[in-house]
Design a protein around this motif. Structure first.
Motif, PDB file in Angstrom:
ATOM      1  N   ARG A  42       0.816  -1.227   0.000  1.00  0.00           N
ATOM      2  CA  ARG A  42       0.000   0.000   0.000  1.00  0.00           C
ATOM      3  C   ARG A  42       0.845   1.269   0.000  1.00  0.00           C
ATOM      4  NH1 ARG A  42      -5.196  -0.114   3.986  1.00  0.00           N
ATOM      5  NH2 ARG A  42      -6.344  -1.850   3.050  1.00  0.00           N
ATOM      6  N   GLU A  43       1.930   1.268   0.754  1.00  0.00           N
ATOM      7  CA  GLU A  43       2.647   2.523   0.962  1.00  0.00           C
ATOM      8  C   GLU A  43       4.112   2.497   0.538  1.00  0.00           C
ATOM      9  OE1 GLU A  43       1.840   5.598   1.946  1.00  0.00           O
ATOM     10  OE2 GLU A  43      -0.241   4.965   1.802  1.00  0.00           O
ATOM     11  N   LEU A  44       4.888   1.657   1.226  1.00  0.00           N
ATOM     12  CA  LEU A  44       6.335   1.772   1.049  1.00  0.00           C
ATOM     13  C   LEU A  44       6.801   1.397  -0.344  1.00  0.00           C
ATOM     14  CD1 LEU A  44       7.694   0.544   4.491  1.00  0.00           C
ATOM     15  CD2 LEU A  44       7.802   2.837   3.536  1.00  0.00           C
ATOM     16  N   GLY A  45       6.174   0.372  -0.912  1.00  0.00           N
ATOM     17  CA  GLY A  45       6.563  -0.030  -2.272  1.00  0.00           C
ATOM     18  C   GLY A  45       6.392   1.115  -3.251  1.00  0.00           C
ATOM     19  N   PRO A  46       5.163   1.624  -3.409  1.00  0.00           N
ATOM     20  CA  PRO A  46       4.968   2.721  -4.366  1.00  0.00           C
ATOM     21  C   PRO A  46       5.796   3.961  -4.043  1.00  0.00           C
ATOM     22  CG  PRO A  46       2.857   1.814  -3.652  1.00  0.00           C
ATOM     23  CD  PRO A  46       3.901   1.165  -2.819  1.00  0.00           C
ATOM     24  N   VAL A  47       5.822   4.344  -2.765  1.00  0.00           N
ATOM     25  CA  VAL A  47       6.514   5.600  -2.424  1.00  0.00           C
ATOM     26  C   VAL A  47       8.025   5.464  -2.629  1.00  0.00           C
ATOM     27  CG1 VAL A  47       7.097   7.167  -0.537  1.00  0.00           C
ATOM     28  CG2 VAL A  47       4.737   6.454  -0.878  1.00  0.00           C
ATOM     29  N   ALA A  56      -4.314  -2.963  -6.496  1.00  0.00           N
ATOM     30  CA  ALA A  56      -4.799  -1.933  -7.430  1.00  0.00           C
ATOM     31  C   ALA A  56      -4.253  -0.563  -7.033  1.00  0.00           C
ATOM     32  CB  ALA A  56      -6.321  -1.929  -7.448  1.00  0.00           C
ATOM     33  N   SER A  57      -4.289  -0.278  -5.731  1.00  0.00           N
ATOM     34  CA  SER A  57      -3.782   1.028  -5.282  1.00  0.00           C
ATOM     35  C   SER A  57      -2.297   1.149  -5.550  1.00  0.00           C
ATOM     36  CB  SER A  57      -4.075   1.223  -3.794  1.00  0.00           C
ATOM     37  OG  SER A  57      -3.183   0.464  -3.007  1.00  0.00           O
ATOM     38  N   SER A  58      -1.592   0.034  -5.393  1.00  0.00           N
ATOM     39  CA  SER A  58      -0.144   0.050  -5.597  1.00  0.00           C
ATOM     40  C   SER A  58       0.185   0.384  -7.059  1.00  0.00           C
ATOM     41  CB  SER A  58       0.427  -1.324  -5.222  1.00  0.00           C
ATOM     42  OG  SER A  58       1.807  -1.248  -4.990  1.00  0.00           O
ATOM     43  N   PHE A  59      -0.502  -0.288  -7.970  1.00  0.00           N
ATOM     44  CA  PHE A  59      -0.229  -0.061  -9.394  1.00  0.00           C
ATOM     45  C   PHE A  59      -0.676   1.346  -9.818  1.00  0.00           C
ATOM     46  CE2 PHE A  59      -0.575  -4.862  -9.677  1.00  0.00           C
ATOM     47  CZ  PHE A  59       0.810  -5.042  -9.749  1.00  0.00           C
TER      48      PHE A  59
END
Lengths: 258, 250
Positions: free
Chosen positions: A96-101, A198-201
Motif C-alpha cells: 500500500r505505501e512503502l513499495g509505491p513511495v 490496485a492502489s499500488s499499481f
C-alpha cells in the motif's frame, strides 16, 4: 510598505504564470498521446532506461526496506504481544505505501534527474532547436516517449518492488525472527486484497507520470550554461519528490478512506 | 519579378529592456547567399532564430517566397530547411550516420538505405565512412562541424542557414567549412543566410553582405564591395578597430 506589497504581488503573479505554463505544458504533452506521429523507437529506449535499468536500485531498496520493516514491526509488536502480525503488516505496508513511495522516490532520484539533465543539456547545446529545424516536434520526440514509458514502467517496477520487499521481510522473518516459512507466506497472501494491489499499481502510474513530467518540464525550460543544467536537475528532483509524496496522500485518501 | 525567397520587414525583438532587433528589413533572392556580419552580441543569431521560428519576434513580418511564415504550417517551411548550428548541435545520443539521416529515418526510409545515403553525404563533406558509426563526442570539433553540415544538407534543402560556421576552428579547417558551405549552396541552388564575424567566411560564402549593429542593418552590398564600401561601420568592422560608430560596449 508599498514596495513590499508590490514585490509580493509580482512574486505571486510570476508564480501563477509559471504554474499556468507548467499546466499548459502538461496538457500539451497529454494531448500528444492521441496525435501522430509516434516514435516507437524512442519509446522503446525510454522503457529500457526507465524500467529495465531501474530494476537493480528498486530491488535493493525494496529488499532492505522489507527486511528492516519486519524487524521494526517485530520489535514494536513485541511491546503488546502482537509480534505474530509481522507478515501481514510487512505485506500491507509494502504494497500500500512503502513499495509505491520508495519506488517513486528512487525513480525521482534516478530517472527524473537523468531526464532533466539530458533535456537541459540538449536545450543548452541547441539540440532541441536542431530538432525543430528538422521539423520534429520536441514534445513528441523527447517528452511523450519519456512520459509514456514512465507511466507504463513504474507500476511494473512498483509490483516488483512490492514482491521483493515482501521477500526481504520473509528473509528476516524466517532467518532472524523464527517464523515458519510456509506460515509466513500464507499469512501474507491471505491478508492482501485486490484493492491493495490496485492502489499500488495506480500509485505507480501516477508517480511515474509525475517523475517524468517534472524531469521533462525542468529540462525543457532550463536556463543557460552548466548552472542552468544544475538548477534544472535539482529543481526537477525536488519537485518530483514533493509531488509524489503529495499525490500519495491524495491517492491513499481516495483508495482507503472509510 | 519573383518574390524574395526570404524577406523580413520591420522585424523587432526585445529581451527585457534590451532591444536586440529594431526594425530589420532584409530581402534574399532565390539562390542567393547572404552573409550577415556584426560584432558578438549584436543579435545576428536572434535574427536567424526569428526567421526560422525558433524565437517569436515582437513585431514585423517574415515572408518565405512571398508568404507570411506565420501563416505557413511549420513543416511547409522547415522540411525545406537545413541549419548548421554554431556548436553543431548534433544529437549526442545518436551515432553520426543517424544524425545525418535523421529526416530520412523519421520519414520511414529503410535503415540500410538511410545509412548508405548518410555515408554518401558524409563523403561529400570530407568525412570517411568509418565516422558514420562514431558518436558525436568521439569526433573532433572540425569533424563535428562537418558532420553537422552533412546533416544540414542531407535532405537537399532549399534554404540553408549557418550560424557562426567557423567559430572555434583553426584557419585551415575554417577554410574547409567555408568552401563546403559555398559548394553546397552552388550545388543545391539553395538560398542561404550565414551569420558570422569571420571575414574569411564573408569572402568565401557571400554573394551579398549585410552588417548588423544596434539592432539595425547598417549596410548592405555585394561581397566584392566590402573592402571599399565607404561605410564607416563596415570599415571599422573590416579593420577590427575599436574606434568608429560600432560600440565595443555591448
Amino acid at each position: 510598505m508599498i514596495a513590499l506589497l508590490a514585490r509580493i504581488g509580482a512574486w505571486t503573479l510570476g508564480g501563477l504564470a509559471g504554474l499556468g505554463r507548467f499546466a499548459a505544458f502538461a496538457g500539451a504533452a497529454v494531448t500528444h498521446l492521441v496525435r501522430p506521429p509516434f516514435y516507437g523507437r524512442e519509446l522503446a529506449v525510454a522503457l529500457l532506461q526507465i524500467g529495465w535499468l531501474s530494476l537493480p536500485v528498486v530491488g535493493l531498496t525494496a529488499l532492505f526496506t522489507g527486511g528492516a520493516l519486519a524487524l521494526q514491526i517485530y520489535a514494536g509488536g513485541n511491546r503488546f504481544g502482537a509480534e505474530a502480525v509481522v507478515p501481514q503488516i510487512v505485506a500491507i505496508g509494502m504494497v500500500r505505501e512503502l513499495g509505491p513511495v520508495l519506488v517513486g522516490l528512487m525513480v525521482a532520484a534516478r530517472v527524473t534527474s537523468s531526464i532533466a539533465a539530458e533535456l537541459a543539456t540538449m536545450r543548452v547545446t541547441e539540440q532541441i532547436d536542431a530538432l525543430v529545424t528538422l521539423s520534429t516536434d520536441p514534445m513528441k520526440y523527447l517528452v511523450l516517449p519519456r512520459l509514456l514509458a514512465a507511466t507504463l514502467a513504474v507500476p511494473l517496477l512498483v509490483g516488483v518492488g512490492d514482491l521483493i520487499g515482501i521477500l526481504g521481510g520473509w528473509i528476516v522473518g524466517t532467518g532472524r525472527l523464527g517464523f515458519v516459512s510456509a506460515a509466513y507466506l500464507r499469512n501474507t497472501l491471505d491478508f492482501l486484497e485486490p484493492l491493495d494491489w490496485a492502489s499500488s499499481f495506480a500509485k505507480g502510474a501516477v508517480f511515474g507520470f509525475l517523475a517524468a513530467l517534472m524531469g521533462c518540464w525542468f529540462g525543457m525550460t532550463s536556463g543557460r550554461g552548466a548552472m542552468g543544467v544544475g538548477r534544472a536537475t535539482k529543481g526537477a528532483v525536488v519537485a518530483a519528490a514533493v509531488a509524489i509524496l503529495a499525490a500519495n496522500l491524495i491517492l491513499t485518501e481516495a483508495f482507503f478512506s472509510a | 519579378m519573383s518574390a524574395p525567397a526570404i524577406e523580413t520587414r520591420a522585424l523587432r525583438k526585445t529581451f527585457g529592456d534590451l532591444r536586440v532587433l529594431d526594425g530589420i528589413d532584409l530581402a534574399v533572392a532565390p539562390g542567393e547567399s547572404l552573409v550577415v556580419i556584426g560584432g558578438s552580441g549584436t543579435g545576428k543569431s536572434v535574427l536567424l532564430k526569428c526567421i526560422l521560428g525558433l524565437l517569436q519576434p515582437d513585431g514585423g513580418t517574415v515572408r518565405i517566397e512571398g508568404r507570411s511564415r506565420a501563416a505557413l504550417a511549420p513543416r511547409d517551411f522547415l522540411d525545406r530547411v537545413g541549419m548548421l548550428f554554431q556548436g553543431g548541435a548534433l544529437f549526442d545520443s545518436l551515432p553520426v550516420w543517424q544524425n545525418v539521416a535523421f529526416r530520412h529515418l523519421r520519414d520511414g526510409m529503410a535503415r540500410v538505405e538511410a545509412r548508405e545515403r548518410a555515408i554518401e553525404t558524409l563523403g561529400r563533406v570530407g568525412l570517411p565512412p568509418r565516422t558514420a558509426d562514431l558518436y558525436p563526442a568521439e569526433l573532433s570539433g572540425g569533424m563535428q562541424k562537418r558532420a553537422a553540415l552533412a546533416r544540414a544538407i542531407a535532405a537537399e534543402p532549399a534554404f540553408l542557414f549557418c550560424d557562426e560556421p567557423t567559430a572555434g576552428l583553426d584557419p585551415i579547417l575554417a577554410g574547409v567549412i567555408n568552401r563546403l558551405i559555398r559548394d553546397s549552396v552552388d550545388r543545391l541552388g539553395a538560398t542561404a543566410i550565414t551569420i558570422t564575424h569571420d571575414l574569411t567566411t564573408v569572402r568565401t560564402v557571400a554573394d551579398r553582405v549585410a552588417l548588423l549593429d544596434g539592432g539595425r542593418i547598417r549596410w548592405m552590398g555585394p561581397a566584392a564591395a566590402i573592402d571599399h564600401s565607404g561605410d564607416a561601420h563596415v570599415e571599422q568592422f573590416v579593420a577590427g578597430s575599436d574606434r568608429g560608430p560600432i560600440s565595443t560596449l555591448r
